[in-house]
Design an enzyme around this catalytic site. Structure first.
Site, PDB file in Angstrom:
ATOM      1  N   LYS A  89       0.832  -1.205   0.000  1.00 26.77           N
ATOM      2  CA  LYS A  89       0.000   0.000   0.000  1.00 26.77           C
ATOM      3  C   LYS A  89       0.865   1.253   0.000  1.00 26.77           C
ATOM      4  CE  LYS A  89      -3.859  -0.282  -0.067  1.00 26.77           C
ATOM      5  NZ  LYS A  89      -4.770  -0.465  -1.230  1.00 26.77           N
ATOM      6  N   HIS A 111      -1.600   3.257  -7.387  1.00 21.91           N
ATOM      7  CA  HIS A 111      -2.864   3.946  -7.689  1.00 21.91           C
ATOM      8  C   HIS A 111      -2.605   5.375  -8.170  1.00 21.91           C
ATOM      9  CE1 HIS A 111      -4.828   0.498  -5.963  1.00 21.91           C
ATOM     10  NE2 HIS A 111      -4.246   0.691  -4.796  1.00 21.91           N
TER      11      HIS A 111
END
Length: 361
Positions: free
Chosen positions: A84, A102
């Site tokens: 992450k 992302h």
């Protein structure tokens, strides 16, 4: 199991501690760490209090231990592997980072992240874009994200969702799903039912005694929104890589009859330009997994947890690590698929006016 054909390599990898407190997964599990070490890779593993696998298991596999955040002082040639988001500092990133960034679909803070890489001469090798020549992902958590998303939706609908959420083993989760199978049988629609996430969602629903309606590309090409709204639960498991007409909008929720009362957004493309559910603007978390949407008429809850597989950390990590490890063995080599990851990164930087001429895998 050790690689039967080890070779000498100068590749160095650090598996970093995850800054997010609720992130319990590991991209490399101890058994696969041993395989990398046997292959000649120097693998450093940072201490992490929440990781589902103890540091002792990595030491037994031949890894080197380091304190959390040690990657910051590692040589620039080090590959840093995680899952992450990175910490907010440093402002310039010099390493080649392998994780889910992302940053390529217009997400919030995406441009700022790319600027950090350009400033330090590092690179983002985004695992979402680690694909074969046909664009199929080579390592993904999708199955377990779908499994957990559907399970949470069912338990919420049955009034059996204990808060805050806590990681557990699959056997324990399945036991609860089976125990509550006689409570209610909600009508569930799984969109993206034939993909990894969709398959995971369907398997969890089967454990819960529910036969869902299954839609995939053919059924969403011309969307029957009235049929969508005539389900209790929507599980969105669609992987979208280009702008797509939304499945649900605020306007569609406000107008017309609606049975739909809960959405589990497994894809969780919030703030992305490709979001097919532009009805909320932030993710939910383990403490408050369900957000009630306002001003949409009848009550509607949304589950939008962007690390769902971390609630089944061991199973999810073992499966993902098995897929990723063969490709980690090729880091530092000139071939595909890492070069594809690098091209996507460079294209994104170029689109943001950033220079990446000196960056290589």
């Amino acid at each position: 199991m050790a690689d039967p054909h080890p070779r000498t390599t100068d590749v160095r990898i650090t598996m970093r501690h995850e800054a997010r407190e609720s992130e319990r997964r590991a991209p490399i599990v101890p058994a696969d760490a041993a395989r990398l070490v046997a292959h000649g890779i120097t693998l450093t593993v940072e201490h992490s209090p929440q990781r589902a696998f103890p540091i002792a298991d990595y030491l037994d596999a031949g890894c080197v231990a380091a304190e959390a955040g040690a990657w910051l002082d590692a040589p620039a040639a080090e590959f840093v592997v995680g899952l992450k988001e990175l910490p907010a500092e440093p402002a310039a990133l010099a390493h080649r980072h392998v994780y889910f960034g992302h940053a390529y679909k217009g997400q919030r803070d995406a441009a700022a992240l790319l600027r950090r890489f350009a400033a330090g001469g590092g690179a983002l090798l985004d695992m979402e874009y680690l694909t074969d020549a046909d664009g199929r992902r080579l390592a993904a958590f999708g199955y377990w994200a779908g499994y957990m998303g559907a399970a949470l939706a069912v338990l919420r609908h049955r009034g059996r969702l204990d808060l805050p959420l806590r990681p557990r083993a699959k056997e324990a989760l399945d036991r609860v799903l089976r125990e509550t199978s006689g409570d209610t049988r909600p009508s569930v629609l799984v969109v993206g039912a034939l993909g990894r996430s969709g398959r995971g969602a369907r398997d969890a629903l089967a454990v819960a005694g529910i036969e869902p309606t299954c839609w995939d590309v053919a059924e969403t090409r011309t969307l029957d929104r009235a049929a969508l709204m005539d389900h209790d639960i929507l599980v969105n498991a669609v992987l979208v890589t280009a702008p797509t007409p939304p499945f649900v909008t605020v306007e569609s929720l406000r107008t017309g009859p609606r049975r739909l009362s809960l959405i589990a957004d497994v894809t969780c493309d919030v703030t992305s330009r490709d979001n097919v559910l532009p009805i909320y603007d932030d993710t939910t978390d383990w403490r408050e997994p369900v957000r009630a949407l306002r001003d949409v008429g009848d009550p509607l809850g949304v589950i939008a947890i962007d690390n769902l597989p971390s609630l089944l950390p061991r199973e999810a990590s073992v499966a993902f690590s098995a897929e990723l490890t063969p490709h980690l063995l090729t880091l530092g080599e000139p071939g595909q698929p890492w070069q594809r990851c690098l091209r996507v990164f460079r294209d994104a930087c170029e689109a943001n006016g950033l220079e990446t001429e000196n960056i290589h895998v």
